[in-house]
Design an enzyme around this catalytic site. Structure first.
Site, PDB file in Angstrom:
ATOM      1  N   ASN A 153       0.670  -1.006  -0.027  1.00 58.73           N
ATOM      2  CA  ASN A 153      -0.004   0.007   0.113  1.00 58.73           C
ATOM      3  C   ASN A 153       0.821   1.239  -0.219  1.00 58.73           C
ATOM      4  OD1 ASN A 153      -2.263   1.761   0.370  1.00 58.73           O
ATOM      5  ND2 ASN A 153      -3.010   0.626   1.955  1.00 58.73           N
ATOM      6  N   ASN A 167       1.421   3.555   2.134  1.00 62.37           N
ATOM      7  CA  ASN A 167       2.026   4.179   3.129  1.00 62.37           C
ATOM      8  C   ASN A 167       2.905   3.249   3.752  1.00 62.37           C
ATOM      9  OD1 ASN A 167       0.442   2.171   4.220  1.00 62.37           O
ATOM     10  ND2 ASN A 167      -0.579   3.293   5.953  1.00 62.37           N
ATOM     11  N   LYS A 168       3.423   2.071   2.860  1.00 60.98           N
ATOM     12  CA  LYS A 168       3.992   1.109   3.575  1.00 60.98           C
ATOM     13  C   LYS A 168       5.576   1.417   3.349  1.00 60.98           C
ATOM     14  CE  LYS A 168       0.988  -1.387   5.527  1.00 60.98           C
ATOM     15  NZ  LYS A 168      -0.064  -0.387   5.432  1.00 60.98           N
ATOM     16  N   ILE A 169       6.474   0.460   3.824  1.00 60.87           N
ATOM     17  CA  ILE A 169       7.915   0.390   3.486  1.00 60.87           C
ATOM     18  C   ILE A 169       8.411   0.774   2.134  1.00 60.87           C
ATOM     19  CG2 ILE A 169       8.451  -1.669   3.531  1.00 60.87           C
ATOM     20  CD1 ILE A 169      10.472   0.550   5.761  1.00 60.87           C
ATOM     21  N   MET A 170       7.786  -0.091   1.330  1.00 60.60           N
ATOM     22  CA  MET A 170       7.909   0.183  -0.197  1.00 60.60           C
ATOM     23  C   MET A 170       6.410   0.044  -0.640  1.00 60.60           C
ATOM     24  SD  MET A 170       9.746  -3.424  -1.697  1.00 60.60           S
ATOM     25  CE  MET A 170       8.387  -3.718  -2.908  1.00 60.60           C
TER      26      MET A 170
END
Ligand SMILES: Cc1ncc(COP(=O)(O)O)c(C=O)c1O
Length: 388
Positions: free
Chosen positions: A198, A200-203
């Site tokens: 998603n 907002n995730k780390i990637m």
């Protein structure tokens, strides 16, 4: 050419987000190449390569790219046998997708509380719960573990408890790609693990997810279910109910570019974590959730505030930052408090409720650098001086 595609506007007074996407020319080049290759479809060489690269990174035999972390959770639960009449144990401190995926299968979620130090599942609560469910004749399809904020659950204790009860672990590593625990990668501890890509995730792949496992039979079944369970014949033939959950080749190309940059993005988030830890070390009544975990990918930095000692509440800091156009977010509201999941069985100690009341997630993105980062720390310091 712009260097950043989100949060990349040059104004120094721009809004600072909690965890925005970090994409640039590498991503653009691979996405354009995928489009020019003609593979603008939910299949293609970038998807195959992305699956291989994530499996290698995590140290798992196999991976299936899907349209979201939620879709990956749904398929993971179907694959381990969650269905009406079964129970799935779910940590109450999580994003709602973990619990929702259980209800999609018709299984019943039973919530368990968390370890206050990390926010991860409280393993001490599991033996009695699993024993009680067994004595009542309930079939437990899975215990879910969520690696909150990128800190792995206590797998050294969790895995033997679940193995003794004969229950598979489904690892919700949506937030933890790149994290490690005792030298092993997040996502590789359960019978099946999942990641979210998603925004907002780390990637990110803008939206997307991946399911990983060592079990080739499980993976083949999941891959088939993710494409409407179509049988390998010329006409459309379907013996099972499947889903339209496959990740597209173009988004996989975006994911491949992000994966190349993952370590750098983790390092930048870690540097922010260390800066927050240093700042709050001398502030009474505060601690960083899961602090001291060297294997964490530092996806989000959450601060826990004891108002009686600190003299202020997490929400006060959130309001102060919001007034300066800086985004924060309270910790997850526990699932057993969510109107959508009220009435479910919950084994709680009050730990998740306390984290919800006292926790705040601070801007943690890998694009938060230079003057923007300085601005966040300056505004936090202003708040601390006022509340000294
Ligand atoms: C713990 C957890 N599980 C599952 C998900 C669902 O992932 P997605 O948004 O890709 O569906 C998320 C994030 O959104 C998450 O944080």
């Amino acid at each position: 050419m712009v260097d950043q595609y989100c949060g990349g506007r040059p104004s120094p007074a721009r809004r600072i987000h909690l965890s925005p996407p970090d994409v640039g020319p590498t991503e653009e080049a691979l996405v354009v190449a995928a489009m020019r290759s003609g593979w603008v479809a939910p299949a293609g060489p970038d998807l195959d390569a992305f699956e291989r690269e994530v499996a290698d990174r995590v140290g798992c035999g196999y991976a299936v790219g899907v349209s979201s972390g939620t879709a990956a959770l749904h398929l993971a639960l179907v694959a381990v046998g969650a269905r009406p009449g079964t129970v799935v144990v779910v940590p109450t401190l999580t994003f709602v997708a973990t619990a929702n995926a259980v209800t999609y299968t018709g299984a019943e979620p039973v919530f368990v509380d968390c370890d206050p130090a990390t926010g991860n599942v409280d393993v001490d609560l599991l033996p009695d719960l699993l024993d009680d469910l067994r004595r009542r004749g309930r079939r437990v399809a899975a215990v879910m573990a969520v690696d909150i904020n990128g800190v792995c659950a206590d797998y050294a204790r969790l895995l033997p408890v679940c193995a003794a009860a004969g229950v598979p672990v489904v690892e919700d590593s949506a937030q933890a790609l790149g994290s490690t625990y005792e030298g092993r990668h997040a996502g590789s501890f359960g019978r099946v693990g999942i990641f979210s890509f998603n925004g907002n995730k780390i990637m990110t792949t803008s939206s997307g997810g991946m399911l990983v496992s060592e079990d080739s039979v499980l993976i083949s079944r999941v891959r088939r279910l993710s494409t409407q369970a179509r049988e390998p014949v010329a006409h459309y033939e379907h013996r099972d109910i499947g889903y339209n959950y496959r990740l597209s080749n173009v988004l996989a190309a975006l994911g491949r570019a992000q994966l190349r940059r993952l370590d750098g993005m983790i390092e930048r988030r870690r540097a922010l974590r260390e800066r927050y830890a240093k700042l709050f070390a001398s502030v009474p009544g505060t601690r960083i959730l899961g602090d001291g975990d060297a294997g964490s990918n530092c996806w989000l930095t959450s601060l826990v505030v004891e108002p009686a000692t600190a003299g202020w509440r997490a929400a006060d800091l959130g309001e102060h930052l919001a007034a300066h156009d800086i985004e924060t977010r309270p910790m997850f509201k526990p699932m057993h408090r969510q109107p959508a999941h009220l009435g479910r069985r919950a084994v709680v100690t009050g730990a998740a409720d306390r984290l919800f009341a006292s926790g705040i997630s601070l801007p943690s993105g890998s694009t938060l650098l230079g003057a923007d980062a300085d601005r966040v720390f300056q505004v936090v310091e202003e708040f601390l001086v006022r509340h000294r």
